[in-house]
Design a protein around this motif. Structure first.
Motif, mmCIF file in Angstrom:
data_model
loop_
_atom_site.group_PDB
_atom_site.id
_atom_site.type_symbol
_atom_site.label_atom_id
_atom_site.label_comp_id
_atom_site.label_asym_id
_atom_site.label_seq_id
_atom_site.Cartn_x
_atom_site.Cartn_y
_atom_site.Cartn_z
ATOM 1 N N GLU A 21 -5.557 3.043 -3.782
ATOM 2 C CA GLU A 21 -5.908 4.056 -2.903
ATOM 3 C C GLU A 21 -5.203 5.246 -3.717
ATOM 4 O O GLU A 21 -4.297 5.305 -4.009
ATOM 5 N N LEU A 22 -6.262 6.588 -3.810
ATOM 6 C CA LEU A 22 -5.715 7.740 -4.293
ATOM 7 C C LEU A 22 -6.362 8.799 -3.418
ATOM 8 O O LEU A 22 -7.376 8.602 -3.231
ATOM 9 N N ASN A 23 -5.242 9.890 -3.107
ATOM 10 C CA ASN A 23 -5.891 10.834 -2.174
ATOM 11 C C ASN A 23 -6.536 10.312 -0.779
ATOM 12 O O ASN A 23 -7.709 11.025 -0.781
ATOM 13 N N GLY A 24 -6.301 9.372 -0.211
ATOM 14 C CA GLY A 24 -6.874 8.764 0.850
ATOM 15 C C GLY A 24 -8.347 8.179 0.519
ATOM 16 O O GLY A 24 -9.055 7.737 1.517
ATOM 17 N N GLU A 25 -8.705 7.819 -0.742
ATOM 18 C CA GLU A 25 -9.739 7.158 -1.044
ATOM 19 C C GLU A 25 -9.638 5.776 -1.617
ATOM 20 O O GLU A 25 -8.635 5.775 -2.690
ATOM 21 N N LYS A 56 -0.871 8.622 -11.523
ATOM 22 C CA LYS A 56 -1.629 9.733 -10.903
ATOM 23 C C LYS A 56 -1.307 9.521 -9.337
ATOM 24 O O LYS A 56 -1.917 10.431 -8.406
ATOM 25 N N GLY A 57 -0.219 8.761 -8.913
ATOM 26 C CA GLY A 57 0.214 8.575 -7.469
ATOM 27 C C GLY A 57 -0.729 7.637 -6.533
ATOM 28 O O GLY A 57 -0.696 7.712 -5.458
ATOM 29 N N GLY A 58 -1.424 6.692 -7.244
ATOM 30 C CA GLY A 58 -2.276 5.729 -6.814
ATOM 31 C C GLY A 58 -1.454 4.651 -6.086
ATOM 32 O O GLY A 58 -0.297 4.238 -6.622
#
Length: 454
Positions: free
Chosen positions: A367-371, A146-148
């Motif tokens: 961390e995923l999408n800054g979260e 997912k890009g995490g």
């Protein structure tokens, strides 16, 4: 028929053998169970028409090679240090090999030759190591897809007594090799990373530095650090992770009580105690206490450990019969650790109808999408009885399933390996679910080790 040679019919092989026998008709299998004890091998196959028990002394080279040459694939359930000769024979006769043990340096040296011969030498495919690798890599790979970015990975596992059989003050019974329990944590400081900083816990304080875990339906547990949490950092692709910690699970209060043995020196395995064979349990205990002309062994013990007679720690010691002057050690040339193991085995052995329990708990911070997020993954497995234990199931079933996948051409990557690739872990984890080995994943708020920052 495809012939599977299982070398070693001990406790860990019970569920493995039962699984393969149950599949023998549909998968066209013939199972050969080899053990030094023919009676044990016979007991495990229970006159099954698709199996043969044989007596095998693995130190008899001719006998060992003859058995391996006849097999389609070999499963070694021997102690880890005995795998290497089996592996060399498998290379000679071009046979795949499956073990539940850690990959030794000697085993790793066979990797190139195994690859050249297109042989699969699958190791670390039991519980821990094994199911821990597979269940962890499944979630880590999903996060990465997912890009995490991984921030934290904590992994805990423990062999415990099931709640319905938990009837002693230690909330513990031996479900595996007792010696490994007695020697746990020795051989160097525990090493891990927290928030980017290397941390070390020396053996003398290991059991007073615990983390707490909550498992729904089963209550609260504690965990002490494994000796080297960083062993799989590169293998898992976690070289840049901020927190990496692996630990062993016990019920709350066990570690504090076990620390009494550590402080007294009873877990030491480095020297032999004189006349240990004739020593009573009381004399063994007194060996670690200072001389006093009038104080009893009990009083000296309470004084040195700084515990009162109404302290639960004292009741735990009394429960083990440590002060019995009539019980004899009956172990010649024994170390303190060996004697302690003997004493504990008296109290901590599962009765035939009692059940054990495996608890595994992973924490994934990422961390995923800054979260920043967290996933907690938990698995609890309860055994059937003293023979088909949760430990035998979680060690033996992955070995058996991997063996069939290799035989059927579903696992194809050659070489000395552990089960961290999708072609291995996805089908095994899926089938394990049908046997009650299920991981429940839960999204959690991520705090790391700096909760005040959030």
């Amino acid at each position: 028929m495809k012939s599977i040679l299982i070398i070693g019919a001990g406790r860990s092989a019970s569920s493995l053998i039962r699984y393969l026998l149950s599949k023998s008709e549909s998968e066209n299998l013939y199972i050969v169970v080899a053990d030094l004890s023919l009676a044990l091998a016979e007991k495990k196959i229970n006159n099954h028409p698709n199996a043969t028990p044989i007596a095998l002394n693995i130190f008899d080279t001719e006998e060992r090679k003859a058995a391996i040459e006849k097999a389609s694939i070999v499963i070694s359930m021997l102690p880890a240090y005995l795998h290497i000769e089996i592996a060399k024979d498998c290379l000679q006769f071009k046979k795949h090999l499956v073990t539940a043990s850690y990959i030794s340096d000697a085993m790793m040296e066979l990797d190139e030759e195994a690859r050249k011969n297109n042989l699969i030498f699958m190791n670390e495919i039991g519980l821990d190591p094994g199911i821990d690798h597979m269940s962890a890599m499944k979630v880590i790979d999903e996060i990465r897809s997912k890009g995490g970015k991984m921030l934290l990975f904590e992994s805990f596992c423990g062999g415990l007594v099931a709640p319905e059989s938990d009837n002693n003050l230690w909330n513990y019974k031996f479900t595996w090799a007792p010696r490994n329990v007695v020697l746990a944590g020795q051989g160097g400081a525990a090493k891990f990373i927290q928030e980017g900083t290397y941390k070390y816990i020396p053996y003398g304080t290991l059991f007073r530095r615990t983390e707490f875990l909550e498992v729904e339906g089963y209550g609260k547990f504690e965990a002490y650090s494994n000796r080297d949490s960083l062993k799989y950092r590169s293998i898992y692709g976690l070289d840049d992770i901020l927190t990496l910690y692996r630990g062993t699970i016990r019920r709350v209060g066990f570690s504090k009580a076990w620390n009494m043995f550590v402080q007294l020196g009873m877990t030491d395995d480095s020297y032999i105690m004189e006349d240990s064979e004739n020593m009573s349990y009381r004399q063994f205990t007194n060996s670690f206490l200072p001389y006093h002309p009038t104080d009893s062994v009990e009083i000296k013990m309470r004084l040195i450990l700084k515990i009162d007679q109404d302290d639960i720690m004292w009741d735990k010691l009394l429960e083990l019969d440590l002060f019995n002057p009539d019980k004899k050690v009956n172990l010649p040339n024994a170390t303190p650790a060996q004697i302690l193991e003997k004493i504990l085995t008296d109290s901590w052995t599962l009765e035939p109808d009692e059940k054990d329990m495996i608890v595994m708990y992973h924490k994934f911070g990422y961390e995923l999408n800054g979260e920043k997020r967290q996933i907690d993954s938990k698995m609890v497995c309860i055994g059937e009885d003293q023979t088909y234990t949760a430990m035998a199931k979680t060690v033996g079933l992955p070995v058996a399933i991997a063996t069939l996948l290799i035989l059927n051409g579903k696992i194809t990557t050659p070489g000395v390996q552990l089960p961290i690739n999708k072609e291995v872990y996805l089908p095994i984890l899926e089938e394990l679910e049908s046997y009650g080995v299920v991981f429940y994943e839960q999204n959690m708020p991520y705090f790391g080790y700096n909760p005040d920052l959030f």
